[in-house]
Design a protein around this motif. Structure first.
Motif, mmCIF file in Angstrom:
data_model
loop_
_atom_site.group_PDB
_atom_site.id
_atom_site.type_symbol
_atom_site.label_atom_id
_atom_site.label_comp_id
_atom_site.label_asym_id
_atom_site.label_seq_id
_atom_site.Cartn_x
_atom_site.Cartn_y
_atom_site.Cartn_z
ATOM 1 N N PHE A 121 -7.039 5.266 11.448
ATOM 2 C CA PHE A 121 -6.946 6.089 12.939
ATOM 3 C C PHE A 121 -6.760 7.254 13.201
ATOM 4 N N ARG A 122 -6.197 7.799 11.563
ATOM 5 C CA ARG A 122 -6.297 10.047 11.745
ATOM 6 C C ARG A 122 -7.798 10.193 11.337
ATOM 7 N N ASP A 123 -9.099 8.913 10.576
ATOM 8 C CA ASP A 123 -9.987 9.338 11.148
ATOM 9 C C ASP A 123 -11.032 9.381 11.980
ATOM 10 N N ALA A 176 -3.224 -3.576 6.772
ATOM 11 C CA ALA A 176 -2.379 -1.771 7.790
ATOM 12 C C ALA A 176 -2.240 -0.726 7.741
ATOM 13 N N LYS A 177 -2.975 -0.733 6.478
ATOM 14 C CA LYS A 177 -3.559 0.697 5.125
ATOM 15 C C LYS A 177 -4.729 0.994 5.478
ATOM 16 N N LEU A 178 -5.680 0.251 5.415
ATOM 17 C CA LEU A 178 -6.523 0.862 5.903
ATOM 18 C C LEU A 178 -6.980 1.522 7.915
ATOM 19 N N LEU A 229 -5.628 16.693 16.571
ATOM 20 C CA LEU A 229 -5.401 17.041 15.784
ATOM 21 C C LEU A 229 -6.851 18.379 15.635
ATOM 22 N N GLN A 230 -6.160 19.009 14.664
ATOM 23 C CA GLN A 230 -7.567 20.452 13.964
ATOM 24 C C GLN A 230 -8.692 19.993 13.663
ATOM 25 N N PRO A 231 -9.633 20.550 14.293
ATOM 26 C CA PRO A 231 -11.295 20.715 13.834
ATOM 27 C C PRO A 231 -11.060 21.263 12.352
ATOM 28 N N PRO A 235 0.933 -1.447 0.523
ATOM 29 C CA PRO A 235 -0.340 -0.136 0.054
ATOM 30 C C PRO A 235 1.154 1.011 0.210
ATOM 31 N N GLU A 236 0.565 2.194 -1.315
ATOM 32 C CA GLU A 236 1.040 3.753 -0.720
ATOM 33 C C GLU A 236 0.715 4.351 0.473
ATOM 34 N N ARG A 237 0.925 5.126 0.898
ATOM 35 C CA ARG A 237 1.124 6.229 2.190
ATOM 36 C C ARG A 237 1.837 7.218 2.209
ATOM 37 N N VAL A 238 2.075 7.609 0.794
ATOM 38 C CA VAL A 238 2.907 9.335 0.924
ATOM 39 C C VAL A 238 2.235 10.180 0.608
ATOM 40 N N LEU A 239 1.903 11.513 1.375
ATOM 41 C CA LEU A 239 1.670 12.600 1.663
ATOM 42 C C LEU A 239 1.030 12.879 0.984
ATOM 43 N N HIS A 260 -8.864 11.140 -1.178
ATOM 44 C CA HIS A 260 -9.785 9.607 -1.354
ATOM 45 C C HIS A 260 -9.616 8.928 -1.084
ATOM 46 N N CYS A 261 -9.007 9.379 0.547
ATOM 47 C CA CYS A 261 -8.142 7.624 1.439
ATOM 48 C C CYS A 261 -8.974 8.140 2.285
ATOM 49 N N ILE A 262 -8.569 9.310 3.291
ATOM 50 C CA ILE A 262 -9.243 8.833 5.356
ATOM 51 C C ILE A 262 -10.484 8.889 5.334
HETATM 52 N N1 SAJ Z 1 -7.409 16.843 8.547
HETATM 53 C C1 SAJ Z 1 -8.360 18.209 9.208
HETATM 54 N N2 SAJ Z 1 -7.916 17.919 10.770
HETATM 55 C C2 SAJ Z 1 -6.263 17.631 10.766
HETATM 56 C C3 SAJ Z 1 -5.465 16.772 9.964
HETATM 57 C C4 SAJ Z 1 -6.796 16.788 8.296
HETATM 58 O O1 SAJ Z 1 -9.273 17.626 9.355
HETATM 59 O O2 SAJ Z 1 -6.446 17.688 11.732
HETATM 60 C C5 SAJ Z 1 -8.142 16.979 7.244
HETATM 61 C C6 SAJ Z 1 -7.481 17.941 6.035
HETATM 62 O O3 SAJ Z 1 -8.047 18.929 5.914
HETATM 63 C C7 SAJ Z 1 -7.953 16.581 5.024
HETATM 64 C C8 SAJ Z 1 -8.067 15.286 5.556
HETATM 65 O O4 SAJ Z 1 -7.814 15.296 6.387
HETATM 66 O O5 SAJ Z 1 -9.069 17.272 4.264
HETATM 67 C C9 SAJ Z 1 -7.625 13.937 5.303
HETATM 68 O O6 SAJ Z 1 -5.955 14.928 4.906
HETATM 69 P P1 SAJ Z 1 -4.326 14.441 5.182
HETATM 70 O O7 SAJ Z 1 -3.448 14.930 5.009
HETATM 71 O O8 SAJ Z 1 -5.005 13.970 7.381
HETATM 72 O O9 SAJ Z 1 -4.147 13.177 4.859
HETATM 73 P P2 SAJ Z 1 -4.522 12.969 3.642
HETATM 74 O O10 SAJ Z 1 -5.290 11.921 2.880
HETATM 75 O O11 SAJ Z 1 -3.598 14.233 2.425
HETATM 76 O O12 SAJ Z 1 -3.281 11.534 3.081
HETATM 77 C C10 SAJ Z 1 -3.416 10.387 3.754
HETATM 78 C C11 SAJ Z 1 -2.105 10.595 5.130
HETATM 79 N N3 SAJ Z 1 -2.366 9.076 5.696
HETATM 80 C C12 SAJ Z 1 -1.889 9.565 6.868
HETATM 81 O O13 SAJ Z 1 -1.589 10.116 7.292
HETATM 82 C C13 SAJ Z 1 -2.392 8.305 8.081
HETATM 83 C C14 SAJ Z 1 -0.647 9.383 3.972
HETATM 84 O O14 SAJ Z 1 -0.338 9.490 4.282
HETATM 85 C C15 SAJ Z 1 -1.422 8.362 2.958
HETATM 86 O O15 SAJ Z 1 -0.185 8.103 1.986
HETATM 87 C C16 SAJ Z 1 -3.172 8.799 2.153
HETATM 88 O O16 SAJ Z 1 -4.465 9.615 2.712
HETATM 89 C C17 SAJ Z 1 -3.303 7.458 1.207
HETATM 90 O O17 SAJ Z 1 -3.005 8.231 -0.776
HETATM 91 O O18 SAJ Z 1 -3.959 7.089 1.846
#
Ligand code: SAJ
Length: 421
Positions: free
Chosen positions: A224-226, A217-219, A262-264, A164-168, A271-273
């Motif tokens: 976790f972040r969501d 693992a990727k999901l 984290l930040q609201p 799985p890709e993990r890049v931001l 396309h991921c979270i």
């Molecule tokens: N966001 C918030 N509050 C925060 C952080 C983010 O509201 O504190 C929002 C952002 O504005 C955005 C969304 O969440 O709308 C997602 O942004 P993100 O920066 O958290 O993540 P993505 O979607 O750009 O990238 C994520 C990353 N995954 C994780 O950090 C666990 C990245 O490493 C993955 O490669 C990517 O998903 C992916 O392709 O799956």
């Protein structure tokens, strides 16, 4: 940039299918290590742009790398799938209306690969997928090529892995080289072959496991972040009710040595979270209560912002509303699943008598979703603010943070990212 491989590749040619935000940088990184890379995409315009050394999307610092490998003849793009020693599939995995995965693009990639296989090839799925998808992809191929086998070490063996890709987005050039990677094989040899391929351009640790665990693992990472963003978003809803400044609250709570909230914001996009947690929920609906609720909390945020804007707009006969930012997060041009874009679209549709002034410094032309509204136009942020009665900040793009606060003094401000506190 050196054309010589830093780590010997077990494969002379690698074909990358899907030349989007992930596939194209992956292809360019491998090409920069001396591997012959053929990129495949259904989008002819992308293919032409890439062959001219141009990046079809915005990603900081990537243009020169792509131009270099194309000029060296190490990377070329085309619309058909050729024979290759290894394949990396990096196509989208959208979800259906009932939140199940739609694997039509993976199936199409598999159909393109199947007739090309001769035995000995490695096929890696990078697309984020529910547990079991790499096995399904292998099965598609074996169904049309029953002469091939998953048994290791035979002349007609083919090897499948998930990595799985993990890049931001926004940091792809750094993270493509530096991140650790999880590599799951259908069988040990497949995992080992995939490790050898990724070792050519990844400096991070390469961690081997099964394909299903790698998928999960990727999901798990994105869920976790969501869940953590949902916690921040729920706090912001509670704080609105209690008239507490949520940004100050989080800053204070984060001084605790084991708290890191984290930040609201106006919702979770990309396309991921906003997508991946549903793949866990659809795999185990009964058990995924927290993961589902987090998705629902985050998905409820845009409507809360919309209601706030409508309430303020109600005070004016023909309000002028500046809406700053339509990307899904700061300092990128990516509009996929963007809550801000959806908010602007809804407001433009609901308030026919209002003028909607959209500022998005990273996008030259607004998408059709917005251009269809006659009451909406794009303009630079400062002009939009000057004209507006109501200013809605939707994305914390760097230039918006620099805006002189005195320009906002006479305006009604809805700041969904807390940058103008
Ligand atoms: N966001 C918030 N509050 C925060 C952080 C983010 O509201 O504190 C929002 C952002 O504005 C955005 C969304 O969440 O709308 C997602 O942004 P993100 O920066 O958290 O993540 P993505 O979607 O750009 O990238 C994520 C990353 N995954 C994780 O950090 C666990 C990245 O490493 C993955 O490669 C990517 O998903 C992916 O392709 O799956």
């Amino acid at each position: 940039m050196s054309a010589a491989p830093v780590v010997e590749s077990p494969f002379e040619t690698v074909c990358v299918i899907g030349l989007g935000y992930i596939g194209l940088p992956t292809a360019a990184f491998m090409a920069s290590k001396g591997i012959n890379v053929i990129g495949v995409d259904v989008n002819e315009r992308y293919v032409e742009q890439i062959n001219a050394g141009q990046v079809p999307f915005f990603e900081p610092d990537f243009e020169s790398m792509l131009a270099g490998v194309v000029a060296q003849g190490r990377l070329r793009a085309q619309t058909t799938t050729p024979h290759s020693d290894a394949y990396i599939v990096a196509v989208p995995t959208p979800f259906t209306d009932d939140h199940d995965v739609d694997i039509k693009y993976i199936r199409a990639a598999a159909e393109g690969i199947a007739p090309q296989l001769q035995g000995g090839e490695l096929i890696v799925l990078e697309s984020t997928s529910p547990p079991g998808t790499t096995e399904r992809m292998a099965q598609f191929i074996l169904d049309v090529r029953p002469d091939l086998t998953l048994d290791e070490g035979k002349s007609n063996s083919v090897y499948f892995a998930h990595c799985p890709e993990r890049v931001l987005p926004g940091r792809i050039v750094v993270e493509m080289a530096e991140n650790d990677r999880v590599i799951g094989g259908i069988g040990e040899k497949a995992a080992e072959l995939a490790r050898a391929l990724y070792a050519t351009f990844c400096n991070g640790e390469l961690l081997l496991t099964t394909a299903t665990t790698a998928e999960m693992a990727k999901l798990t990472e994105n869920s976790f972040r969501d869940v953590n963003i949902a916690f921040a978003n729920e706090l912001s809803i509670i704080c609105d009710k209690l008239a507490i400044d949520v940004w100050e609250l989080i800053e204070l709570a984060n001084h605790h040595p084991r708290v890191n909230i984290l930040q609201p914001g106006p919702g979770v996009g990309g396309h991921c979270i906003a997508v991946d947690p549903w793949f866990i929920v659809s795999s185990c609906p009964e058990e995924s209560r927290l993961i589902r609720t987090a998705r629902e909390v985050n998905d409820s945020k845009p409507e809360i912002v919309i209601q706030k804007v409508l309430e303020k707009a109600d005070r004016f006969k023909a309000p002028k509303i500046a809406m700053l930012g339509i990307a899904f997060k700061p300092d990128i041009d990516d509009l996929r699943e963007s809550p801000s874009l959806n908010i602007v679209e809804r407001i433009a549709g609901e308030l026919q008598d209002a003028s909607i002034l959209v500022a998005e410094p990273n996008v030259e032309e607004l998408p059709e979703k917005l251009t269809r509204f006659e009451n909406l136009k794009q303009m630079p942020a400062l002009e939009a603010i000057e004209e507006a009665d109501i200013v809605v900040l939707l994305v914390d793009h760097a230039p918006f943070k620099q805006i002189d606060r005195s320009l906002l003094a006479e305006k009604i401000v809805i700041d969904t990212k807390g940058v103008w506190r």
